[in-house]
Design a protein around this motif. Structure first.
Motif, PDB file in Angstrom:
ATOM      1  N   LEU A   1     -86.644 -15.340  25.708  1.00 36.79           N
ATOM      2  CA  LEU A   1     -87.467 -14.439  26.504  1.00 36.79           C
ATOM      3  C   LEU A   1     -88.935 -14.769  26.275  1.00 36.79           C
ATOM      4  O   LEU A   1     -89.331 -15.171  25.182  1.00 36.79           O
ATOM      5  N   ARG A   2     -89.747 -14.575  27.312  1.00 33.82           N
ATOM      6  CA  ARG A   2     -91.148 -14.988  27.220  1.00 33.82           C
ATOM      7  C   ARG A   2     -92.120 -13.833  27.044  1.00 33.82           C
ATOM      8  O   ARG A   2     -93.290 -14.056  26.733  1.00 33.82           O
ATOM      9  N   TYR A   3     -91.652 -12.598  27.263  1.00 38.53           N
ATOM     10  CA  TYR A   3     -92.561 -11.469  27.067  1.00 38.53           C
ATOM     11  C   TYR A   3     -91.787 -10.201  26.744  1.00 38.53           C
ATOM     12  O   TYR A   3     -90.589 -10.092  26.992  1.00 38.53           O
ATOM     13  N   ASP A   4     -92.521  -9.220  26.184  1.00 37.63           N
ATOM     14  CA  ASP A   4     -91.972  -7.893  25.898  1.00 37.63           C
ATOM     15  C   ASP A   4     -92.994  -6.844  26.311  1.00 37.63           C
ATOM     16  O   ASP A   4     -94.204  -7.053  26.192  1.00 37.63           O
ATOM     17  N   THR A   5     -92.508  -5.683  26.788  1.00 32.13           N
ATOM     18  CA  THR A   5     -93.396  -4.598  27.201  1.00 32.13           C
ATOM     19  C   THR A   5     -93.084  -3.297  26.474  1.00 32.13           C
ATOM     20  O   THR A   5     -93.339  -2.214  26.987  1.00 32.13           O
ATOM     21  N   THR A   6     -92.544  -3.394  25.253  1.00 31.01           N
ATOM     22  CA  THR A   6     -92.127  -2.200  24.522  1.00 31.01           C
ATOM     23  C   THR A   6     -93.279  -1.459  23.865  1.00 31.01           C
ATOM     24  O   THR A   6     -93.248  -0.234  23.742  1.00 31.01           O
TER      25      THR A   6
ATOM     26  N   TYR B   1    -106.710  -4.108  25.925  1.00 29.38           N
ATOM     27  CA  TYR B   1    -106.854  -4.228  27.370  1.00 29.38           C
ATOM     28  C   TYR B   1    -106.123  -5.429  27.953  1.00 29.38           C
ATOM     29  O   TYR B   1    -106.051  -5.558  29.172  1.00 29.38           O
ATOM     30  N   GLU B   2    -105.607  -6.284  27.116  1.00 29.34           N
ATOM     31  CA  GLU B   2    -104.973  -7.499  27.622  1.00 29.34           C
ATOM     32  C   GLU B   2    -103.665  -7.776  26.890  1.00 29.34           C
ATOM     33  O   GLU B   2    -103.492  -7.371  25.737  1.00 29.34           O
ATOM     34  N   PRO B   3    -102.747  -8.486  27.535  1.00 25.07           N
ATOM     35  CA  PRO B   3    -101.569  -8.997  26.825  1.00 25.07           C
ATOM     36  C   PRO B   3    -102.014  -9.897  25.681  1.00 25.07           C
ATOM     37  O   PRO B   3    -103.061 -10.543  25.758  1.00 25.07           O
ATOM     38  N   PHE B   4    -101.220  -9.929  24.621  1.00 24.20           N
ATOM     39  CA  PHE B   4    -101.593 -10.759  23.470  1.00 24.20           C
ATOM     40  C   PHE B   4    -100.391 -11.558  22.984  1.00 24.20           C
ATOM     41  O   PHE B   4     -99.242 -11.270  23.336  1.00 24.20           O
ATOM     42  N   ARG B   5    -100.682 -12.561  22.154  1.00 30.03           N
ATOM     43  CA  ARG B   5     -99.664 -13.489  21.661  1.00 30.03           C
ATOM     44  C   ARG B   5     -99.476 -13.266  20.155  1.00 30.03           C
ATOM     45  O   ARG B   5    -100.270 -13.747  19.351  1.00 30.03           O
ATOM     46  N   PRO B   6     -98.429 -12.526  19.753  1.00 28.09           N
ATOM     47  CA  PRO B   6     -98.272 -12.210  18.335  1.00 28.09           C
ATOM     48  C   PRO B   6     -97.995 -13.421  17.454  1.00 28.09           C
ATOM     49  O   PRO B   6     -98.235 -13.365  16.242  1.00 28.09           O
ATOM     50  N   PHE B   7     -97.502 -14.501  18.036  1.00 30.11           N
ATOM     51  CA  PHE B   7     -97.178 -15.701  17.256  1.00 30.11           C
ATOM     52  C   PHE B   7     -98.062 -16.891  17.636  1.00 30.11           C
ATOM     53  O   PHE B   7     -97.789 -18.016  17.227  1.00 30.11           O
ATOM     54  N   ASP B   8     -99.081 -16.619  18.465  1.00 24.89           N
ATOM     55  CA  ASP B   8     -99.997 -17.667  18.915  1.00 24.89           C
ATOM     56  C   ASP B   8     -99.252 -18.808  19.605  1.00 24.89           C
ATOM     57  O   ASP B   8     -99.555 -19.989  19.396  1.00 24.89           O
ATOM     58  N   ASP B   9     -98.269 -18.427  20.398  1.00 27.12           N
ATOM     59  CA  ASP B   9     -97.544 -19.420  21.193  1.00 27.12           C
ATOM     60  C   ASP B   9     -97.370 -18.869  22.603  1.00 27.12           C
ATOM     61  O   ASP B   9     -98.181 -18.060  23.055  1.00 27.12           O
ATOM     62  N   GLU B  10     -96.347 -19.282  23.305  1.00 26.63           N
ATOM     63  CA  GLU B  10     -96.180 -18.875  24.700  1.00 26.63           C
ATOM     64  C   GLU B  10     -95.591 -17.477  24.860  1.00 26.63           C
ATOM     65  O   GLU B  10     -95.551 -16.944  25.980  1.00 26.63           O
ATOM     66  N   PHE B  11     -95.141 -16.848  23.773  1.00 22.20           N
ATOM     67  CA  PHE B  11     -94.570 -15.502  23.867  1.00 22.20           C
ATOM     68  C   PHE B  11     -95.692 -14.470  23.932  1.00 22.20           C
ATOM     69  O   PHE B  11     -96.635 -14.514  23.140  1.00 22.20           O
ATOM     70  N   VAL B  12     -95.560 -13.518  24.873  1.00 22.97           N
ATOM     71  CA  VAL B  12     -96.643 -12.576  25.170  1.00 22.97           C
ATOM     72  C   VAL B  12     -96.137 -11.133  25.097  1.00 22.97           C
ATOM     73  O   VAL B  12     -95.007 -10.842  25.509  1.00 22.97           O
TER      74      VAL B  12
ATOM     75  N   ASN C   1    -112.982  -2.858  32.355  1.00 24.18           N
ATOM     76  CA  ASN C   1    -112.743  -3.750  31.229  1.00 24.18           C
ATOM     77  C   ASN C   1    -111.891  -4.966  31.589  1.00 24.18           C
ATOM     78  O   ASN C   1    -111.373  -5.641  30.691  1.00 24.18           O
ATOM     79  N   ASP C   2    -111.756  -5.249  32.897  1.00 20.73           N
ATOM     80  CA  ASP C   2    -110.943  -6.392  33.348  1.00 20.73           C
ATOM     81  C   ASP C   2    -109.571  -6.379  32.685  1.00 20.73           C
ATOM     82  O   ASP C   2    -109.071  -7.406  32.215  1.00 20.73           O
ATOM     83  N   ALA C   3    -108.952  -5.225  32.659  1.00 19.57           N
ATOM     84  CA  ALA C   3    -107.747  -5.013  31.869  1.00 19.57           C
ATOM     85  C   ALA C   3    -106.468  -5.266  32.661  1.00 19.57           C
ATOM     86  O   ALA C   3    -106.464  -5.315  33.896  1.00 19.57           O
TER      87      ALA C   3
ATOM     88  N   PRO D   1     -94.758  -7.658  35.438  1.00 17.96           N
ATOM     89  CA  PRO D   1     -95.216  -8.468  34.307  1.00 17.96           C
ATOM     90  C   PRO D   1     -94.759  -9.920  34.391  1.00 17.96           C
ATOM     91  O   PRO D   1     -95.509 -10.841  34.034  1.00 17.96           O
ATOM     92  N   GLY D   2     -93.534 -10.146  34.875  1.00 15.41           N
ATOM     93  CA  GLY D   2     -93.045 -11.512  34.980  1.00 15.41           C
ATOM     94  C   GLY D   2     -93.868 -12.346  35.937  1.00 15.41           C
ATOM     95  O   GLY D   2     -94.168 -13.516  35.671  1.00 15.41           O
ATOM     96  N   ASP D   3     -94.246 -11.737  37.073  1.00 14.47           N
ATOM     97  CA  ASP D   3     -95.076 -12.470  38.027  1.00 14.47           C
ATOM     98  C   ASP D   3     -96.455 -12.764  37.445  1.00 14.47           C
ATOM     99  O   ASP D   3     -97.005 -13.853  37.651  1.00 14.47           O
ATOM    100  N   LEU D   4     -97.028 -11.800  36.722  1.00 13.77           N
ATOM    101  CA  LEU D   4     -98.337 -12.031  36.124  1.00 13.77           C
ATOM    102  C   LEU D   4     -98.245 -13.086  35.027  1.00 13.77           C
ATOM    103  O   LEU D   4     -99.138 -13.932  34.888  1.00 13.77           O
ATOM    104  N   TYR D   5     -97.166 -13.054  34.270  1.00 13.51           N
ATOM    105  CA  TYR D   5     -96.961 -14.081  33.246  1.00 13.51           C
ATOM    106  C   TYR D   5     -96.926 -15.459  33.889  1.00 13.51           C
ATOM    107  O   TYR D   5     -97.591 -16.386  33.425  1.00 13.51           O
ATOM    108  N   ASN D   6     -96.174 -15.603  34.945  1.00 14.81           N
ATOM    109  CA  ASN D   6     -96.050 -16.907  35.602  1.00 14.81           C
ATOM    110  C   ASN D   6     -97.336 -17.331  36.300  1.00 14.81           C
ATOM    111  O   ASN D   6     -97.673 -18.522  36.335  1.00 14.81           O
TER     112      ASN D   6
END
Length: 287
Positions: free
Chosen positions: A171-176, A189-200, A235-237, A276-281
């Protein structure tokens, strides 16, 4: 932001109980209104709100994400000791089978119409990778394609273990990440990368039940939504909201109108609006 939009509104729906069974009894007791028991009749489906919801989103030119739950059944999967407990009924009664013909039809309509279908991890899967993997595989088999992300049931989250499960299962993202009782940009204000990779991680800005109840004061509820939109724009969020499909029914008056106004106002303000999936892509998944 995609195409130079100032801010984004991500639309999500957790599909928990599309059929009013458990709630028919619960509301008859807690609201002291036995008329809710009439909704137990198989031809009455007040929580099957998908047709009107999809028509609205299609008419506005937007798409949302529907997170599908593959939860255990109280009477076939759980211990008899739980059958007479409130917790057992709350967690496992009235759940649906994703292989039900009606659910299969819904999934096909969502997939073919451009909506995102994602995983709604079950209550116990938050720290159970094998269970989460089985649910993901089952959903993808029924859906006929892979899923990109999802959200855990009841917003249950173990940081960072749940995210590690998601990432390692493909899986590439979580919204929990968010609250069932409070709303706002508490987690940024923005999605973030907890592992500093492609997972958001997409922080959840607002769940409908956390907002002021529009049946008590629609203007108060709208003021809260309008304030969130203004804060997002300033805040361009990326603002992510959760509306359960049952909240579009007459059991929850005002929430349908509130959602429609939220979406239309965001579009009027020039927001990117989608899943979220469309924004991720489109933008978030690229580095």
């Amino acid at each position: 932001m995609p195409d130079d939009h100032e801010f984004a509104l991500c639309l999500t729906h957790d599909v928990d109980r599309p059929f009013k069974t458990y709630q028919s009894v619960f509301y008859a007791l807690t609201r002291q209104d036995p008329s809710h028991l009439l909704d137990l009749a198989p031809w009455r489906t007040p929580y099957w709100t998908f047709d009107d919801l999809l028509d609205f989103e299609r008419g506005e030119g937007v798409r949302s994400a529907f997170y599908i739950l593959d939860e255990q059944s109280l009477f076939t999967d759980r211990s008899p000791a739980e059958w007479l407990t409130m917790e057992g009924w709350q967690l496992y009664a009235g759940r649906y089978d994703i292989e039900d013909e009606r659910i299969r039809g819904l999934l096909s309509k969502l997939r073919d119409g451009g909506w995102e279908v994602g995983l709604h991890g079950s209550y116990e899967s938050v720290d159970d990778r094998e269970r989460l993997a089985a649910e993901k595989d089952h959903l993808e088999t029924v859906l006929g394609e892979s899923v990109l992300g999802g959200r855990q049931h009841y917003l249950r989250l173990e940081e960072p273990e749940t995210w590690e499960h998601y990432r390692d299962l493909g899986l590439r993202y979580d919204t929990t990440l968010g609250s069932p009782t409070e709303y706002g940009f508490t987690d940024g204000y923005e999605p973030f990368r907890p592992f500093d990779d492609e997972f958001v991680v997409f922080p959840l800005t607002a769940m409908e039940a956390a907002l002021p109840d529009p049946s008590d004061s629609f203007e108060e509820a709208w003021a809260a939504c309008k304030s969130l939109l203004s804060e997002a724009q300033e805040n361009d969020a990326v603002m992510t909201v959760l509306w359960h499909p049952r909240y579009f029914s007459s059991d929850h008056p005002g929430f349908d109108r509130l959602y429609r106004r939220l979406v239309r106002t965001a579009l009027d303000r020039g927001a990117w609006v989608g899943s979220p999936g469309d924004l991720y892509n489109d933008r978030v998944g690229t580095r």
